[in-house]
Design a protein around this motif. Sequence first.
Motif, PDB file in Angstrom:
ATOM      1  N   PRO A  77       0.824  -1.208   0.000  1.00 19.34           N
ATOM      2  CA  PRO A  77       0.000   0.000   0.000  1.00 19.34           C
ATOM      3  C   PRO A  77       0.860   1.260   0.000  1.00 19.34           C
ATOM      4  N   PRO A  78       0.286   2.399  -0.381  1.00 23.33           N
ATOM      5  CA  PRO A  78       1.023   3.666  -0.352  1.00 23.33           C
ATOM      6  C   PRO A  78       1.508   3.993   1.059  1.00 23.33           C
ATOM      7  N   VAL A  79       2.599   4.759   1.138  1.00 24.12           N
ATOM      8  CA  VAL A  79       3.152   5.144   2.431  1.00 24.12           C
ATOM      9  C   VAL A  79       3.375   6.653   2.465  1.00 24.12           C
ATOM     10  N   ARG A  80       3.505   7.193   3.691  1.00 24.66           N
ATOM     11  CA  ARG A  80       3.831   8.602   3.845  1.00 24.66           C
ATOM     12  C   ARG A  80       5.339   8.776   3.721  1.00 24.66           C
ATOM     13  N   THR A  81       5.770  10.019   3.533  1.00 23.48           N
ATOM     14  CA  THR A  81       7.184  10.276   3.303  1.00 23.48           C
ATOM     15  C   THR A  81       8.007  10.336   4.586  1.00 23.48           C
ATOM     16  N   GLY A  82       7.377  10.363   5.746  1.00 21.77           N
ATOM     17  CA  GLY A  82       8.114  10.399   7.005  1.00 21.77           C
ATOM     18  C   GLY A  82       8.044  11.738   7.710  1.00 21.77           C
ATOM     19  N   ILE A  83       7.657  12.779   7.009  1.00 21.34           N
ATOM     20  CA  ILE A  83       7.393  14.089   7.606  1.00 21.34           C
ATOM     21  C   ILE A  83       6.089  14.624   7.014  1.00 21.34           C
ATOM     22  N   SER A  84       5.603  15.703   7.586  1.00 20.96           N
ATOM     23  CA  SER A  84       4.360  16.311   7.093  1.00 20.96           C
ATOM     24  C   SER A  84       4.671  17.172   5.873  1.00 20.96           C
ATOM     25  N   ILE A  85       5.076  16.533   4.813  1.00 19.49           N
ATOM     26  CA  ILE A  85       5.599  17.244   3.644  1.00 19.49           C
ATOM     27  C   ILE A  85       4.533  18.101   2.965  1.00 19.49           C
ATOM     28  N   GLY A  86       3.271  17.661   2.980  1.00 14.63           N
ATOM     29  CA  GLY A  86       2.214  18.446   2.342  1.00 14.63           C
ATOM     30  C   GLY A  86       2.041  19.808   2.992  1.00 14.63           C
ATOM     31  N   ASP A  87       2.040  19.840   4.321  1.00 10.03           N
ATOM     32  CA  ASP A  87       1.940  21.114   5.040  1.00 10.03           C
ATOM     33  C   ASP A  87       3.118  22.018   4.727  1.00 10.03           C
ATOM     34  N   SER A  88       4.315  21.432   4.708  1.00  5.65           N
ATOM     35  CA  SER A  88       5.520  22.237   4.490  1.00  5.65           C
ATOM     36  C   SER A  88       5.567  22.800   3.077  1.00  5.65           C
ATOM     37  N   ILE A  89       5.153  22.001   2.091  1.00  6.75           N
ATOM     38  CA  ILE A  89       5.111  22.502   0.710  1.00  6.75           C
ATOM     39  C   ILE A  89       4.107  23.648   0.604  1.00  6.75           C
ATOM     40  N   ALA A  90       2.939  23.481   1.227  1.00  2.57           N
ATOM     41  CA  ALA A  90       1.932  24.543   1.198  1.00  2.57           C
ATOM     42  C   ALA A  90       2.472  25.810   1.845  1.00  2.57           C
ATOM     43  N   ALA A  91       3.222  25.660   2.943  1.00  7.20           N
ATOM     44  CA  ALA A  91       3.809  26.820   3.614  1.00  7.20           C
ATOM     45  C   ALA A  91       4.759  27.563   2.687  1.00  7.20           C
ATOM     46  N   LEU A  92       5.564  26.821   1.942  1.00  8.70           N
ATOM     47  CA  LEU A  92       6.497  27.458   1.010  1.00  8.70           C
ATOM     48  C   LEU A  92       5.748  28.224  -0.074  1.00  8.70           C
ATOM     49  N   TRP A  93       4.693  27.626  -0.629  1.00  5.94           N
ATOM     50  CA  TRP A  93       3.885  28.340  -1.632  1.00  5.94           C
ATOM     51  C   TRP A  93       3.265  29.595  -1.017  1.00  5.94           C
ATOM     52  N   GLY A  94       2.855  29.498   0.259  1.00 10.95           N
ATOM     53  CA  GLY A  94       2.287  30.671   0.925  1.00 10.95           C
ATOM     54  C   GLY A  94       3.296  31.797   1.043  1.00 10.95           C
ATOM     55  N   ALA A  95       4.524  31.463   1.424  1.00 10.45           N
ATOM     56  CA  ALA A  95       5.562  32.490   1.549  1.00 10.45           C
ATOM     57  C   ALA A  95       5.893  33.089   0.186  1.00 10.45           C
ATOM     58  N   ILE A  96       5.991  32.243  -0.835  1.00  8.72           N
ATOM     59  CA  ILE A  96       6.282  32.744  -2.186  1.00  8.72           C
ATOM     60  C   ILE A  96       5.149  33.660  -2.656  1.00  8.72           C
ATOM     61  N   GLY A  97       3.912  33.220  -2.446  1.00  8.23           N
ATOM     62  CA  GLY A  97       2.771  34.032  -2.866  1.00  8.23           C
ATOM     63  C   GLY A  97       2.716  35.367  -2.150  1.00  8.23           C
ATOM     64  N   ALA A  98       3.022  35.364  -0.849  1.00  7.58           N
ATOM     65  CA  ALA A  98       3.012  36.612  -0.085  1.00  7.58           C
ATOM     66  C   ALA A  98       4.041  37.593  -0.629  1.00  7.58           C
ATOM     67  N   LEU A  99       5.230  37.098  -0.952  1.00  6.31           N
ATOM     68  CA  LEU A  99       6.271  37.990  -1.462  1.00  6.31           C
ATOM     69  C   LEU A  99       5.920  38.510  -2.852  1.00  6.31           C
ATOM     70  N   MET A 100       5.276  37.675  -3.673  1.00 11.40           N
ATOM     71  CA  MET A 100       4.831  38.152  -4.990  1.00 11.40           C
ATOM     72  C   MET A 100       3.774  39.237  -4.830  1.00 11.40           C
ATOM     73  N   ALA A 101       2.848  39.036  -3.886  1.00 10.75           N
ATOM     74  CA  ALA A 101       1.809  40.042  -3.650  1.00 10.75           C
ATOM     75  C   ALA A 101       2.407  41.340  -3.120  1.00 10.75           C
ATOM     76  N   LEU A 102       3.422  41.237  -2.270  1.00  9.10           N
ATOM     77  CA  LEU A 102       4.092  42.439  -1.775  1.00  9.10           C
ATOM     78  C   LEU A 102       4.811  43.170  -2.902  1.00  9.10           C
ATOM     79  N   ARG A 103       5.432  42.417  -3.789  1.00  6.71           N
ATOM     80  CA  ARG A 103       6.100  43.019  -4.952  1.00  6.71           C
ATOM     81  C   ARG A 103       5.082  43.815  -5.777  1.00  6.71           C
ATOM     82  N   HIS A 104       3.922  43.217  -5.988  1.00  8.94           N
ATOM     83  CA  HIS A 104       2.882  43.903  -6.760  1.00  8.94           C
ATOM     84  C   HIS A 104       2.432  45.177  -6.052  1.00  8.94           C
ATOM     85  N   ARG A 105       2.301  45.113  -4.730  1.00  4.01           N
ATOM     86  CA  ARG A 105       1.836  46.268  -3.965  1.00  4.01           C
ATOM     87  C   ARG A 105       2.880  47.382  -3.933  1.00  4.01           C
TER      88      ARG A 105
END
Length: 399
Positions: free
Chosen positions: A161-189
């Motif tokens: 059966p499928p397995v997890r990667t060993g850390i909460s990688i989905g949360d961490s990837i989402a956090a990185l996209w959030g930080a990138i998106g915030a900086l892009m929005a600040l650049r626009h502002r």
Amino acid sequence: MTNPQKPLAGLKVVELGTLIAGPFCTRIMGEFGAEVIKVEAPDGGDPLRKWRKLYEGTSLWWYVQARNKKSVTANLKHPDGREFVRRLIAEADILVENFRPGVLEKLGLGWEELKAANPGLVMVRLSGFGQSGPYKEQPGFGAVGESMGGLRYITGFADRPPVRTGISIGDSIAALWGAIGALMALRHREVNGGVGQVVDVALYEAVFAMMESLVPEFDVFGFVRERTGNIMPGITPSNTHTTRDGKHVTIGANGDAIFRRFMLAIGRPDLADDLGLADNAGRDTRRDEIYALIDDWCRRHDEAEVLAVLEQAEVPASRVYSAVDMFADPQFIARQMFAAAQLPDGKAFKMPGIVPKLSETPGTTEWIGPRLGEHTDAVLTALGYPAEEIAALRQAGAI
């Protein structure tokens, strides 16, 4: 020598989040100079304070995840607690929240209300399924995002059966996209003269965005990527092998010239000169044969010898590191990946170093995760609350 100004110095970030995705997003901002004010419930705060290994009752993970942040308490069920948060956000550049969609709206802290008071606000919204669509109100943790986004399906071995990667990688990837998106929005502002906006990050989409060629391969060929263990189909050889002393070594010799050097190094000049193995396509058709001979070679040598031979031949390889290996490794040490810190009782401990490395304005750890509500009075005072009103808020249970 004075410390250089950090790249996010001057930014005020308010965090309305718990556990992993939202707090990891703001942790990155705090490491690079933003003032991060974390809002916690007065009755216990972020559950991460009690997750995994505890030292004197507090999670070691908490001290890392909340480093450089200020902790304030506010009871969002109390009108005065909500007013405190509303005033705090009115002065912020970025708000990061990871409530289920609709929760902040019910509290009168939705985007429309916040934007009216602070048109330049960048609101990062991290949730399981995003702020729209039929699933938006469903609960969705990182494990769900990893499953729906495709990562779990392809992780593991074909006969299991499928397995997890060993850390909460989905949360961490989402956090990185959030930080990138915030900086892009600040650049626009700040550069394009725009206004604030919402950065909508769904956990399943954050994972889905990392799935390489999955979409066009299925759309064009009807090909469904499956679990393949440690090998990379179509890219051969790239696998993990077990040595004579029971250690595990990952070898990536899938470049054409690298493969030839590898075969010469392990005493197989016949395969090094085999024109049928000169490119990936040819090697992949004979991958079982190739992996069998690499397995056999590794089983006849200890880890140290395997790595020495491969290093001499300039073949990319590594032992599969545990924490023990990391703490003893000169590369980790040279790159300052273990930051010295002190727990509240003065005990020395190591925290992970800062990523990425900026040459002119590097990030730092200024302090470890704070006590619950440690900065509440100072933040309220800075907002203009007099001491007697702060006392009244505490007496009423608003903070």
